[in-house]
Design a protein around this motif. Structure first.
Motif, PDB file in Angstrom:
ATOM      1  N   GLY A  51       4.469  11.020 -11.893  1.00  0.00           N
ATOM      2  CA  GLY A  51       3.633   9.830 -11.404  1.00  0.00           C
ATOM      3  C   GLY A  51       3.602   9.348  -9.981  1.00  0.00           C
ATOM      4  N   LYS A  52       3.198   8.066  -9.796  1.00  0.00           N
ATOM      5  CA  LYS A  52       3.279   7.322  -8.613  1.00  0.00           C
ATOM      6  C   LYS A  52       2.935   6.053  -8.800  1.00  0.00           C
ATOM      7  CE  LYS A  52      -1.379   7.953  -6.844  1.00  0.00           C
ATOM      8  NZ  LYS A  52      -2.128   8.423  -5.622  1.00  0.00           N
ATOM      9  N   ALA A  53       3.561   5.269  -7.809  1.00  0.00           N
ATOM     10  CA  ALA A  53       3.442   3.650  -8.017  1.00  0.00           C
ATOM     11  C   ALA A  53       3.650   3.230  -6.752  1.00  0.00           C
ATOM     12  CB  ALA A  53       4.436   3.242  -8.973  1.00  0.00           C
ATOM     13  N   THR A  54       2.997   2.007  -6.544  1.00  0.00           N
ATOM     14  CA  THR A  54       3.251   1.319  -5.482  1.00  0.00           C
ATOM     15  C   THR A  54       4.754   0.689  -5.366  1.00  0.00           C
ATOM     16  OG1 THR A  54       2.790  -0.933  -6.211  1.00  0.00           O
ATOM     17  CG2 THR A  54       0.902   0.532  -5.335  1.00  0.00           C
ATOM     18  N   ARG A  55       5.153   0.556  -3.691  1.00  0.00           N
ATOM     19  CA  ARG A  55       6.572  -0.268  -3.403  1.00  0.00           C
ATOM     20  C   ARG A  55       6.665  -1.489  -4.377  1.00  0.00           C
ATOM     21  NH1 ARG A  55       9.414   0.290   1.050  1.00  0.00           N
ATOM     22  NH2 ARG A  55      11.187  -1.529   1.162  1.00  0.00           N
ATOM     23  N   ARG A  56       5.458  -2.228  -4.503  1.00  0.00           N
ATOM     24  CA  ARG A  56       5.704  -3.544  -5.372  1.00  0.00           C
ATOM     25  C   ARG A  56       5.898  -3.037  -6.791  1.00  0.00           C
ATOM     26  NH1 ARG A  56       3.407  -8.826  -4.637  1.00  0.00           N
ATOM     27  NH2 ARG A  56       2.900  -8.365  -2.732  1.00  0.00           N
ATOM     28  N   GLU A  57       5.294  -2.287  -7.114  1.00  0.00           N
ATOM     29  CA  GLU A  57       5.484  -2.167  -8.723  1.00  0.00           C
ATOM     30  C   GLU A  57       6.961  -1.445  -8.780  1.00  0.00           C
ATOM     31  OE1 GLU A  57       1.273  -0.202 -10.244  1.00  0.00           O
ATOM     32  OE2 GLU A  57       2.144   0.705  -8.932  1.00  0.00           O
ATOM     33  N   GLU A 107       0.724  -1.241  -0.009  1.00  0.00           N
ATOM     34  CA  GLU A 107      -0.201   0.056  -0.013  1.00  0.00           C
ATOM     35  C   GLU A 107       0.737   1.399   0.092  1.00  0.00           C
ATOM     36  OE1 GLU A 107      -2.445  -0.598   3.205  1.00  0.00           O
ATOM     37  OE2 GLU A 107      -3.598  -2.057   2.602  1.00  0.00           O
ATOM     38  N   GLU A 108       1.911   1.115   0.137  1.00  0.00           N
ATOM     39  CA  GLU A 108       3.169   2.117   0.118  1.00  0.00           C
ATOM     40  C   GLU A 108       2.964   2.849  -1.188  1.00  0.00           C
ATOM     41  OE1 GLU A 108       6.987   2.388   2.363  1.00  0.00           O
ATOM     42  OE2 GLU A 108       6.696   0.311   2.083  1.00  0.00           O
ATOM     43  N   TRP A 109       2.952   4.403  -1.452  1.00  0.00           N
ATOM     44  CA  TRP A 109       3.068   4.873  -2.807  1.00  0.00           C
ATOM     45  C   TRP A 109       4.361   5.842  -2.792  1.00  0.00           C
ATOM     46  CZ3 TRP A 109       0.008   3.816  -6.772  1.00  0.00           C
ATOM     47  CH2 TRP A 109      -1.380   3.351  -6.655  1.00  0.00           C
ATOM     48  N   PHE A 110       4.921   5.561  -3.932  1.00  0.00           N
ATOM     49  CA  PHE A 110       6.212   6.302  -4.187  1.00  0.00           C
ATOM     50  C   PHE A 110       5.951   6.989  -5.285  1.00  0.00           C
ATOM     51  CE2 PHE A 110       8.896   2.323  -2.692  1.00  0.00           C
ATOM     52  CZ  PHE A 110       8.602   2.574  -1.426  1.00  0.00           C
ATOM     53  N   PRO A 111       6.710   8.402  -5.263  1.00  0.00           N
ATOM     54  CA  PRO A 111       6.629   8.912  -6.558  1.00  0.00           C
ATOM     55  C   PRO A 111       7.510   8.641  -7.575  1.00  0.00           C
ATOM     56  CG  PRO A 111       8.217  10.200  -4.988  1.00  0.00           C
ATOM     57  CD  PRO A 111       7.515   9.013  -4.160  1.00  0.00           C
ATOM     58  N   VAL A 112       7.105   8.573  -8.563  1.00  0.00           N
ATOM     59  CA  VAL A 112       7.869   8.308  -9.865  1.00  0.00           C
ATOM     60  C   VAL A 112       8.350   9.553 -10.528  1.00  0.00           C
ATOM     61  CG1 VAL A 112       7.850   7.045 -12.333  1.00  0.00           C
ATOM     62  CG2 VAL A 112       6.509   6.181 -10.382  1.00  0.00           C
ATOM     63  N   VAL A 113       9.669   9.689 -10.636  1.00  0.00           N
ATOM     64  CA  VAL A 113      10.425  10.716 -10.944  1.00  0.00           C
ATOM     65  C   VAL A 113      10.968  10.693 -12.399  1.00  0.00           C
ATOM     66  CG1 VAL A 113      10.554  11.598  -8.542  1.00  0.00           C
ATOM     67  CG2 VAL A 113      12.475  10.436  -9.501  1.00  0.00           C
ATOM     68  N   ASN A 114      11.397  11.947 -12.991  1.00  0.00           N
ATOM     69  CA  ASN A 114      12.591  11.899 -13.975  1.00  0.00           C
ATOM     70  C   ASN A 114      13.835  12.046 -13.329  1.00  0.00           C
ATOM     71  OD1 ASN A 114      12.848  14.408 -13.626  1.00  0.00           O
ATOM     72  ND2 ASN A 114      11.283  14.935 -15.337  1.00  0.00           N
ATOM     73  N   GLU A 115      14.838  12.005 -14.377  1.00  0.00           N
ATOM     74  CA  GLU A 115      16.446  11.989 -13.632  1.00  0.00           C
ATOM     75  C   GLU A 115      16.697  13.452 -12.837  1.00  0.00           C
ATOM     76  OE1 GLU A 115      19.409  10.446 -16.012  1.00  0.00           O
ATOM     77  OE2 GLU A 115      18.282   8.539 -16.199  1.00  0.00           O
ATOM     78  N   GLN A 116      15.749  14.414 -13.238  1.00  0.00           N
ATOM     79  CA  GLN A 116      16.008  15.947 -12.620  1.00  0.00           C
ATOM     80  C   GLN A 116      15.400  15.660 -11.121  1.00  0.00           C
ATOM     81  OE1 GLN A 116      14.928  15.545 -15.999  1.00  0.00           O
ATOM     82  NE2 GLN A 116      17.398  15.628 -16.183  1.00  0.00           N
ATOM     83  N   LEU A 155      10.804   1.781 -12.829  1.00  0.00           N
ATOM     84  CA  LEU A 155      10.311   2.950 -12.303  1.00  0.00           C
ATOM     85  C   LEU A 155      11.364   3.666 -11.519  1.00  0.00           C
ATOM     86  CD1 LEU A 155       6.527   1.914 -11.719  1.00  0.00           C
ATOM     87  CD2 LEU A 155       7.563   3.121 -13.687  1.00  0.00           C
ATOM     88  N   LEU A 156      11.560   4.769 -11.949  1.00  0.00           N
ATOM     89  CA  LEU A 156      12.782   5.549 -11.260  1.00  0.00           C
ATOM     90  C   LEU A 156      11.799   6.425 -10.033  1.00  0.00           C
ATOM     91  CD1 LEU A 156      15.698   6.657 -11.204  1.00  0.00           C
ATOM     92  CD2 LEU A 156      14.627   8.641 -12.463  1.00  0.00           C
ATOM     93  N   HIS A 157      12.424   5.908  -8.811  1.00  0.00           N
ATOM     94  CA  HIS A 157      11.728   6.537  -7.656  1.00  0.00           C
ATOM     95  C   HIS A 157      12.952   7.246  -6.716  1.00  0.00           C
ATOM     96  CE1 HIS A 157      12.482   2.366  -6.995  1.00  0.00           C
ATOM     97  NE2 HIS A 157      12.692   2.504  -5.652  1.00  0.00           N
ATOM     98  N   PRO A 158      12.472   8.230  -5.890  1.00  0.00           N
ATOM     99  CA  PRO A 158      13.598   8.689  -4.951  1.00  0.00           C
ATOM    100  C   PRO A 158      13.784   8.141  -3.603  1.00  0.00           C
ATOM    101  CG  PRO A 158      11.507  10.051  -4.925  1.00  0.00           C
ATOM    102  CD  PRO A 158      11.240   8.877  -5.965  1.00  0.00           C
TER     103      PRO A 158
END
Length: 174
Positions: free
Chosen positions: A24-30, A10-19, A38-41
């Motif tokens: 977007g956003k995606a779950t931890r599992r995704e 159920e944790e949501w992470f931001p999906v980011v670009n290299e900057q 998926l690039l996440h910070p």
């Protein structure tokens, strides 16, 4: 606090670009499934004492990534809607129980493994506050001197992220 598999899903992470811009956003599992990349910070904090020794945490066996290995003093994901600074402060309090520190950004880079792709924000600090590792987050930790770390590089003791940061940003290669 140790999260259950259901909570982790159920944790949501931001999906980011290299900057570092949220796209977007995606779950931890995704983010950790190994197929989406998926690039996440992520935040890392390297904690030094006044003698120049580096505090490392021992990752608990229940972690889904790099269980049982030694790693940066603090490491964690930025939650969706959270700033990097807020995530760094939250993770440092959760993992080490410290609040009085002045983080200095040493690097921002993309680190890719078979399981995930992270935009890592690596910081360093010198800390004189008592470190109290959270037993639900870590299997302890301790200060290491530089020679001791160098002697154990490449022996599958440390996480790949830590070895990369140690070699690249924290010491002068010998």
């Amino acid at each position: 606090m140790k999260r259950t598999h259901q909570q982790a899903d159920e944790e949501w992470f931001p999906v980011v670009n290299e900057q570092g811009e949220t796209i977007g956003k995606a779950t931890r599992r995704e983010c950790h499934c190994g197929t989406t990349q998926l690039l996440h910070p992520v935040v890392h904090l390297h904690v030094f004492n006044a003698g120049g020794e580096l505090y490392l945490q021992k990752r608990p066996l229940h972690k889904d990534m790099q269980p049982g290995k030694w790693d940066a003093a603090v490491g964690g994901h930025v939650d969706y809607g959270e700033t990097v600074t807020d995530a760094l402060r939250r993770e440092t309090l959760e993992e080490l129980g410290i609040t009085a520190f002045n983080p200095v950004l040493i690097a921002r880079y993309v680190f890719e493994s078979e399981a995930e792709k992270e935009l890592i924000h690596a910081f360093r600090t010198v800390c004189t506050e008592k470190i109290t590792p959270n037993s639900e987050e870590l299997d302890g930790g301790r200060f290491w001197n530089t020679d001791e770390i160098r002697a154990n590089l490449g022996k599958n003791i440390f996480t790949p992220n830590f070895e990369h940061e140690f070699r690249t940003f924290l010491t002068i290669p010998q």
